[in-house]
Design a protein around this motif. Sequence first.
Motif, PDB file in Angstrom:
ATOM      1  N   LEU A   1      50.072  -7.353  87.214  1.00 13.50           N
ATOM      2  CA  LEU A   1      51.382  -6.705  87.221  1.00 13.50           C
ATOM      3  C   LEU A   1      52.190  -7.103  85.988  1.00 13.50           C
ATOM      4  O   LEU A   1      52.910  -6.269  85.420  1.00 13.50           O
ATOM      5  N   LEU A   2      52.069  -8.348  85.560  1.00 17.26           N
ATOM      6  CA  LEU A   2      52.726  -8.775  84.314  1.00 17.26           C
ATOM      7  C   LEU A   2      52.209  -7.954  83.136  1.00 17.26           C
ATOM      8  O   LEU A   2      52.972  -7.554  82.253  1.00 17.26           O
ATOM      9  N   PHE A   3      50.889  -7.696  83.137  1.00 16.76           N
ATOM     10  CA  PHE A   3      50.335  -6.870  82.065  1.00 16.76           C
ATOM     11  C   PHE A   3      50.922  -5.460  82.110  1.00 16.76           C
ATOM     12  O   PHE A   3      51.307  -4.898  81.074  1.00 16.76           O
ATOM     13  N   LEU A   4      50.960  -4.846  83.298  1.00 18.55           N
ATOM     14  CA  LEU A   4      51.460  -3.477  83.405  1.00 18.55           C
ATOM     15  C   LEU A   4      52.907  -3.370  82.932  1.00 18.55           C
ATOM     16  O   LEU A   4      53.280  -2.385  82.262  1.00 18.55           O
ATOM     17  N   LEU A   5      53.721  -4.339  83.267  1.00 11.06           N
ATOM     18  CA  LEU A   5      55.116  -4.316  82.816  1.00 11.06           C
ATOM     19  C   LEU A   5      55.190  -4.375  81.294  1.00 11.06           C
ATOM     20  O   LEU A   5      55.974  -3.652  80.669  1.00 11.06           O
ATOM     21  N   ARG A   6      54.360  -5.202  80.692  1.00 11.06           N
ATOM     22  CA  ARG A   6      54.356  -5.309  79.230  1.00 11.06           C
ATOM     23  C   ARG A   6      53.781  -4.047  78.574  1.00 11.06           C
ATOM     24  O   ARG A   6      54.239  -3.619  77.520  1.00 11.06           O
ATOM     25  N   TYR A   7      52.764  -3.481  79.227  1.00  7.78           N
ATOM     26  CA  TYR A   7      52.179  -2.267  78.654  1.00  7.78           C
ATOM     27  C   TYR A   7      53.198  -1.130  78.666  1.00  7.78           C
ATOM     28  O   TYR A   7      53.278  -0.343  77.720  1.00  7.78           O
ATOM     29  N   TRP A   8      53.947  -1.039  79.752  1.00  9.78           N
ATOM     30  CA  TRP A   8      55.034  -0.042  79.802  1.00  9.78           C
ATOM     31  C   TRP A   8      56.042  -0.289  78.676  1.00  9.78           C
ATOM     32  O   TRP A   8      56.456   0.650  77.983  1.00  9.78           O
ATOM     33  N   LYS A   9      56.414  -1.534  78.467  1.00 14.36           N
ATOM     34  CA  LYS A   9      57.396  -1.856  77.436  1.00 14.36           C
ATOM     35  C   LYS A   9      56.860  -1.513  76.047  1.00 14.36           C
ATOM     36  O   LYS A   9      57.589  -1.009  75.188  1.00 14.36           O
ATOM     37  N   ARG A  10      55.567  -1.771  75.823  1.00 16.17           N
ATOM     38  CA  ARG A  10      54.960  -1.517  74.513  1.00 16.17           C
ATOM     39  C   ARG A  10      54.771  -0.021  74.262  1.00 16.17           C
ATOM     40  O   ARG A  10      55.048   0.477  73.171  1.00 16.17           O
TER      41      ARG A  10
ATOM     42  N   LEU B   1      44.085  -2.917  74.957  1.00 10.91           N
ATOM     43  CA  LEU B   1      45.228  -2.875  75.872  1.00 10.91           C
ATOM     44  C   LEU B   1      45.246  -1.552  76.632  1.00 10.91           C
ATOM     45  O   LEU B   1      45.488  -1.523  77.843  1.00 10.91           O
ATOM     46  N   LYS B   2      44.971  -0.464  75.929  1.00  4.85           N
ATOM     47  CA  LYS B   2      44.897   0.832  76.589  1.00  4.85           C
ATOM     48  C   LYS B   2      43.738   0.873  77.586  1.00  4.85           C
ATOM     49  O   LYS B   2      43.865   1.421  78.692  1.00  4.85           O
ATOM     50  N   GLU B   3      42.606   0.279  77.205  1.00  5.83           N
ATOM     51  CA  GLU B   3      41.450   0.245  78.097  1.00  5.83           C
ATOM     52  C   GLU B   3      41.767  -0.547  79.363  1.00  5.83           C
ATOM     53  O   GLU B   3      41.339  -0.183  80.468  1.00  5.83           O
ATOM     54  N   THR B   4      42.518  -1.635  79.224  1.00  2.00           N
ATOM     55  CA  THR B   4      42.916  -2.429  80.392  1.00  2.00           C
ATOM     56  C   THR B   4      43.776  -1.593  81.323  1.00  2.00           C
ATOM     57  O   THR B   4      43.565  -1.575  82.548  1.00  2.00           O
TER      58      THR B   4
ATOM     59  N   ALA C   1      48.857 -12.062  76.729  1.00  2.00           N
ATOM     60  CA  ALA C   1      49.001 -12.844  75.511  1.00  2.00           C
ATOM     61  C   ALA C   1      48.589 -12.041  74.279  1.00  2.00           C
ATOM     62  O   ALA C   1      49.243 -12.103  73.229  1.00  2.00           O
ATOM     63  N   PHE C   2      47.504 -11.274  74.410  1.00  2.00           N
ATOM     64  CA  PHE C   2      47.034 -10.484  73.270  1.00  2.00           C
ATOM     65  C   PHE C   2      48.066  -9.435  72.867  1.00  2.00           C
ATOM     66  O   PHE C   2      48.258  -9.153  71.680  1.00  2.00           O
ATOM     67  N   ASP C   3      48.763  -8.882  73.864  1.00  2.00           N
ATOM     68  CA  ASP C   3      49.843  -7.943  73.581  1.00  2.00           C
ATOM     69  C   ASP C   3      50.902  -8.596  72.695  1.00  2.00           C
ATOM     70  O   ASP C   3      51.389  -7.992  71.730  1.00  2.00           O
ATOM     71  N   ALA C   4      51.253  -9.841  73.019  1.00  2.00           N
ATOM     72  CA  ALA C   4      52.241 -10.559  72.201  1.00  2.00           C
ATOM     73  C   ALA C   4      51.686 -10.869  70.814  1.00  2.00           C
ATOM     74  O   ALA C   4      52.404 -10.807  69.812  1.00  2.00           O
ATOM     75  N   LEU C   5      50.392 -11.187  70.754  1.00  2.00           N
ATOM     76  CA  LEU C   5      49.779 -11.524  69.464  1.00  2.00           C
ATOM     77  C   LEU C   5      49.751 -10.314  68.538  1.00  2.00           C
ATOM     78  O   LEU C   5      49.968 -10.442  67.317  1.00  2.00           O
TER      79      LEU C   5
END
Length: 651
Positions: free
Chosen positions: A220-229, A190-193, A606-610
């Motif tokens: 952009l959906l990924f970036l929003l989730r990465y910020w949240k995580r 996730l960090k690499e992404t 999805a992997f972030d959620a998993l």
Amino acid sequence: MTNNEERPRERPNRLARQKSPYLLQHANNPVDWHPWDEEAFAEARRRDKPVFLSIGYSTCHWCHVMAHESFEDEEVASLLNSQFICIKVDREERPDIDGIYMTVCQLLTGHGGWPLTIIMTPDKRPFFAATYLPKKSGFGRVGMLELIPRISEIWMSERERIMEASEQITGSLRRLEGALKPGEPSPEILKETFEELQARFDRKFGGFGPAPKFPIPHQLLFLLRYWKRSGEKEALEMAERTLIAMRRGGLYDQLGFGFHRYSTDDRWLVPHFEKMLYDQALLALAYLEAFQASGKEIFGRTAKEIFTYVLRDMTSPEGGFYSALDADSEGEEGRFYLWSEKEVRTLLDREEADLFIAHFGIEGRGNFMDEASGGRRGLNILHLETTPGGERPENTGNGAGLQLETARKKLLSAREKRVPPLRDDKILTDWNGLMIAALARGAWIFADKGLLDAARSAAEFIDKRMHDPKGRLLHRYREGEAAIRATLDDYTFLIWGYIELYEAAFDARDLRAALRLQEEMDRRFRDDEKGGYYCTAGDGEDLLVRRKEIYDGAQPSGNAAALWNLIRLGRITGNPHRENRAMEISRAFSGNLREHPSGHSLFMVAFDALMAPSLEIVISGKKGSADTEAMLDTLRHLYLPGAVILFRPPG
């Protein structure tokens, strides 16, 4: 107007019996087109001729250019008819065929695009690939008039060389499709992404990489989730800046709303003017999540405007959603959307016109460059010039804002009297699934029954019309006919839509529909040996390869959507078997993901959620009661991307 348009053929070719708007555009060509069917390949074998395969879609500008230059030209058509069996394919009807031969084109040329031109043996093995080809050679491109005789000569005199090449290409394709790299996934990916996207981010104009720039909402959906995580503020800033820049640019239809396909420049000003349903759906989801994450009104308003556009211009009377709007009208790309200063001043009073011209960047000499001449013709692409932060003054409640909104409506009304672009009115299950998901998410966030009803109507349309007599899901509907067996994307995107419908209205029928489709998908598409899902069903047409797709293009991959769905279904139902299936998918493709993480952004969503701790929110109460609605309203304003929400009524 071409000679062919002035004098339509008295005997249309075989495409006249098809339903695809793209194929019907070519039904009066002098080229003796076949649809993709066994009859065409049998004739190629019988006559010992190679196959000329042309793949495109109805709203593709360069497909129109090649059609006018070559396929409507008697000289080119005569050569094609004498040397080849010619086949036309609508890539939106047959994404399975398009996916295979686009991969071939990328292998052979290093790039892809449409129109896609493939020349192959009668047993479907390719030996030549290109995209757009002009009628005559020039500017480094071989022309049709030179290419056809050359290939015909090689086919007759160097057949063995052609067969060897086709075998090598087919072998490379099969090795590529079979090159799964399993492994144990790690949260570090996730960090690499994020770091890949960070390195490519355009800090001046937003988006990623140089022109042309495509809106890729799943990034952009990924970036929003990465910020949240992670709390990484730059991830949120990158998403916000990109969403605001796209909304302010010519990529967005400032009068009628909705997004064009991509930007030809780096600042989002000059779009490729076609509008695709899947872009509207995925971008609406991105703006909705940015609205929840940031609370900024521009994001919520943009999502609502996208829905306004889709429900006004892209919705069939039966409830399904049409596929696309063309880039061209009146023979010119973008003509429908362009304005001269004189036109604006004619339609608006002086004060309105002065305000509108300043606000939307209208220039006397025009800001739109003519593609053929490279010069300006006094035509303008509307884009926001004046207000910082992405705000439009008409939404600030002041007099200027009201005046601009009045002017916008006047020009929109005038634009509706122009010759409109062609609308591709076929209804595709996969794209409708994405639009159902977006509308249902919007209905949940805004507590909007109208959006919920639109999503429900589309789902009911698919349920009633998009199945064969045995109940099997189909891919395409047009003019009363549903046809073509569903692909993996049809299943995964429709399941996604049903999950969003369930979380918007908590109707158990939607959850049952999602689970039923998931079980059917598992039977027909799953690779029980290596994990993951094939793009086509096990009993589908025998093509060169049976592909597995994990790379995100303009749409996310079916395997990424399958991973996302399985995680959510597993947590909603409390069934660990489905989450175990999700983990199998992530293991099956783990090595491939590491090669280019940001190219698999929905997979990373999805992997972030998993990887995150499970978060299930259960609302227990009576539907419609004040306390239940208060709890639901609180949830609507929270950004909880990994959560699943269940409703449990009394009893």
